[in-house]
Enzyme design. Structure first.
Site, PDB file in Angstrom:
ATOM      1  N   PRO A 184       0.682  -1.182  -0.052  1.00  0.00           N
ATOM      2  CG  PRO A 184      -0.946  -1.880   1.775  1.00  0.00           C
ATOM      3  CD  PRO A 184       0.506  -2.172   1.150  1.00  0.00           C
ATOM      4  CD  GLU A 185       2.204   4.028  -4.436  1.00  0.00           C
ATOM      5  OE1 GLU A 185       2.388   5.135  -4.466  1.00  0.00           O
ATOM      6  OE2 GLU A 185       1.978   3.131  -5.465  1.00  0.00           O
ATOM      7  CE  LYS A 206       5.275   2.930   0.259  1.00  0.00           C
ATOM      8  NZ  LYS A 206       5.945   1.986  -0.811  1.00  0.00           N
ATOM      9  NE  ARG A 211       8.838  -2.104  -6.583  1.00  0.00           N
ATOM     10  CZ  ARG A 211       8.437  -1.188  -5.908  1.00  0.00           C
ATOM     11  NH1 ARG A 211       9.329  -0.861  -4.818  1.00  0.00           N
ATOM     12  NH2 ARG A 211       7.365  -0.758  -5.591  1.00  0.00           N
TER      13      ARG A 211
END
Length: 272
Positions: free
Chosen positions: A2-3, A52, A258
């Site tokens: 989650p950001e 976060k 990524r």
């Protein structure tokens, strides 16, 4: 993972249903049993998000720190709470609601020095009013690393993840190969302000939307995006599809494991 906007939404929701009341805290799985015993029965004074990281502040200067990581998630409901099933790290029960936490990277109790140390290693959070973008800029400007890596470095910009990094660079017309040393103060201010606005919108909507009004499905008469992350975006997870602005196929590349996405036309590589 989650950001930051998701964590800020969780902090607000947990404050709404639990803050100001004694909270029963247990660890059905057992891995957080000792921590749960330190705070169970205490009043939850407040909650906050920093990047976060989620913080539950209890009376007696005890703070439960949660980092969801890749697999962590919360569930909630009204009392009575259901019997825990599977690997439940932590259960909280207030006057009318329960929360259940599974699979976090971190779930621990911190004292005030521990909270200070956590904050000290994090960068500026665009969603916090106490954020100092000038500090983030000094760290970014001194590095030859590419901008996506710098934006996702939590010691520089806390809360920015892969989606926001890809999208804010597209909106700025910056190639993902651009190094931090190439960003002047004016361009950084524009990047920061846009990222802050996008993340605030994410808190309100509960999803990441980054396209301008003229590029929405309704305006372009196109089908809405279908993706488990939801939201309308320019380049994230759109490799080979036409850019919503110029029609060039969206490119994909890798950086430290990524995926990066960009439009070769709208985000031209920097020339020397």
């Amino acid at each position: 993972m989650p950001e930051g906007h998701t964590i800020h939404r969780l902090a607000a929701r947990h404050r709404e249903i639990l803050a100001g009341h004694p909270v029963a805290v247990t660890s059905p799985q057992g891995r957080f049993a000792s921590g749960a015993a330190l705070v169970s029965g205490r009043v939850l004074r407040d909650t906050e998000a920093y990047g976060k990281h989620l913080l539950h502040h209890y009376e007696g200067d005890r703070t439960v720190h949660v980092h969801l990581g890749l697999y962590g998630k919360f569930a909630e409901g009204t009392l009575p709470a259901p019997a825990p099933v599977g690997q439940v790290r932590m259960v909280l029960a207030g006057p009318a609601h329960w929360l259940e936490l599974r699979g976090p990277t971190a779930c621990e109790v911190l004292d005030p020095p521990g909270v200070d140390a956590l904050r000290a290693r994090l960068g500026a959070d665009p969603l916090r009013d106490d954020a100092d973008p000038a500090v983030a800029y000094r760290r970014l400007r001194s590095s030859t690393k590419a901008l996506p890596a710098l934006l996702m470095d939590q010691s520089i910009v806390a809360g920015c993840g892969l989606i926001y990094a890809n999208e804010v660079l597209f909106r700025a017309g910056l190639s993902p190969q651009t190094p931090g040393t190439a960003i002047d103060p004016a361009r950084w201010t524009a990047l920061w302000d846009d990222l802050r606005a996008l993340m605030k919108e994410g808190v309100l909507r509960g999803r990441i939307d980054t396209v301008h009004t003229e590029h929405t499905p309704e305006a372009m008469r196109r089908a809405p995006r279908v993706d488990r992350h939801g939201g309308e975006v320019y380049v994230y997870r759109r490799p080979g599809q036409p850019c919503l602005v110029c029609g060039t196929p969206v490119a994909r590349g890798a950086m430290a494991g990524r995926n990066l996405y960009w439009c070769p036309t709208c985000q031209p590589a920097r020339t020397r």
